[in-house]
Design a protein around this motif. Structure first.
Motif, mmCIF file in Angstrom:
data_model
loop_
_atom_site.group_PDB
_atom_site.id
_atom_site.type_symbol
_atom_site.label_atom_id
_atom_site.label_comp_id
_atom_site.label_asym_id
_atom_site.label_seq_id
_atom_site.Cartn_x
_atom_site.Cartn_y
_atom_site.Cartn_z
ATOM 1 N N UNK A 1 8.921 -29.447 -37.790
ATOM 2 C CA UNK A 1 10.215 -28.788 -36.813
ATOM 3 C C UNK A 1 11.887 -29.803 -37.478
ATOM 4 N N UNK A 2 12.514 -29.834 -36.572
ATOM 5 C CA UNK A 2 13.634 -30.107 -37.064
ATOM 6 C C UNK A 2 14.043 -31.361 -35.823
ATOM 7 N N UNK A 3 14.524 -33.009 -35.843
ATOM 8 C CA UNK A 3 15.275 -34.010 -35.158
ATOM 9 C C UNK A 3 16.526 -33.672 -35.629
ATOM 10 N N UNK A 4 17.184 -34.100 -35.184
ATOM 11 C CA UNK A 4 18.404 -34.274 -35.610
ATOM 12 C C UNK A 4 19.032 -35.833 -34.769
ATOM 13 N N UNK A 5 19.510 -36.743 -36.064
ATOM 14 C CA UNK A 5 19.028 -38.286 -35.328
ATOM 15 C C UNK A 5 20.347 -39.282 -35.832
ATOM 16 N N UNK A 6 21.248 -39.883 -35.610
ATOM 17 C CA UNK A 6 21.809 -40.938 -35.814
ATOM 18 C C UNK A 6 20.808 -42.301 -36.879
ATOM 19 N N UNK A 7 21.222 -42.101 -37.659
ATOM 20 C CA UNK A 7 20.981 -43.398 -38.917
ATOM 21 C C UNK A 7 21.478 -44.702 -38.722
ATOM 22 N N UNK A 8 21.531 -45.640 -38.529
ATOM 23 C CA UNK A 8 21.908 -46.931 -38.741
ATOM 24 C C UNK A 8 21.535 -47.504 -40.196
ATOM 25 N N UNK A 9 22.171 -47.796 -40.718
ATOM 26 C CA UNK A 9 22.059 -48.310 -42.277
ATOM 27 C C UNK A 9 22.409 -50.386 -42.021
#
Length: 308
Positions: free
Chosen positions: A150-158
């Motif tokens: 499955x897919x999951x679009x997410x915002x990544x914080x660095x």
């Protein structure tokens, strides 16, 4: 500023790139050396830099030095040298090589609801192991041990600087920038194992990139449109304003017991619309292309390929 890690067609060496305009990546170290050869005086560290982590570890001064350097590059200093590359001509690498990837489950109310789960009372934390790290345009490889990818679009914080027991009010100051991540998930393993580590951490299951957008370019991280697009069809569409636990809270919460280090990545959760909860389910298959799109950050695109 948008920074990336890449390889060029004629070299296997990792390079640090900065996006110039909309469709050109400039090799920072090569440009610095060209400027030096033309009589300029770039900062010494720029002559050898080849990773986003090196910039992150220098703190805000690193970004300022690159910006100042680019603005002051003498005309003609790169004549006859390949310094800039079109986006189509390079191989993107993961946007950063973090010491850890911490991920948050069920952080959008609609996503929790579509799976029949109650809203979490505290952030639901799991990790994605380093072997899962991948890059923009790199293939998501379907594993032989799962039939429900499955897919999951997410915002990544660095993370930009060491964060230990920081307050929510100060938490955003510890962020270097933001990127895009696909939290690829083997649902049969995730649900069957009784814990999520294996199902979330198979090889190629964490595409990250293509760029890190520095925090100064994002006025409000809690007002960004986020989409997951499968073969051109929008499957997920939401806004980061709908997060249950906001970015600042997540950084503060995690830092109370886990020291966050420069380059660490927090995957902040996915909105509703994932494949496993659709009727019938829509799961990734050979030949698919999945995209994560977030306003002001760009598009992360990955093809899906059969088991190898």
């Amino acid at each position: 500023m948008k920074l990336c890690q890449f390889k060029s067609a004629n070299s296997d060496q990792q390079r640090l790139g900065v996006l110039v305009g909309d469709d050109v990546v400039c090799d920072v170290a090569d440009l610095a050396r060209a400027v030096q050869n033309a009589g300029g005086a770039p900062a010494d560290w720029l002559l050898q830099v080849n990773s986003t982590l090196a910039v992150i570890q220098r703190g805000p001064a690193g970004v300022k030095e690159i910006a100042s350097f680019l603005a002051g590059t003498p005309a003609g200093s790169t004549r006859g040298q390949t310094i800039a590359y079109s986006l189509d001509s390079i191989e993107f690498l993961p946007a950063v090589n973090p010491s850890k990837i911490l991920a948050i489950g069920r952080n959008y109310a609609d996503h929790a609801a579509e799976g029949g789960a109650d809203l979490p009372k505290a952030p639901l934390l799991f990790n994605k192991l380093p072997n899962s790290l991948s890059a923009h345009r790199a293939p998501i490889v379907l594993p032989r041990i799962s039939e429900q990818i499955d897919y999951e679009a997410e915002l990544a914080v660095v993370i930009g600087q060491t964060a230990k027991r920081v307050s929510e009010a100060a938490a955003l100051d510890y962020i270097f920038g933001y990127s895009l991540i696909d939290d690829v998930s083997a649902r049969d393993l995730q649900f069957g194992d009784g814990q999520w580590t294996r199902g979330k951490s198979l090889d190629t299951f964490a595409p990250l990139g293509p760029f890190i957008t520095t925090r100064d370019e994002i006025e409000d991280v809690q007002s960004l449109k986020i989409e997951g697009v499968l073969n051109g069809q929008v499957m997920q569409s939401s806004n980061t304003s709908k997060m249950i636990f906001k970015v600042a809270y997540l950084v503060s919460y995690l830092s109370q017991g886990i020291t966050l280090e420069p380059g660490d990545v927090i995957a902040t959760g996915t909105p509703d619309g994932v494949g496993i909860h659709r009727k019938p389910p829509v799961l990734l298959k050979d030949g698919d292309v999945f995209e994560v799109k977030i306003d002001k950050l760009g598009t992360l695109r990955n093809p899906v390929v059969a088991p190898q």
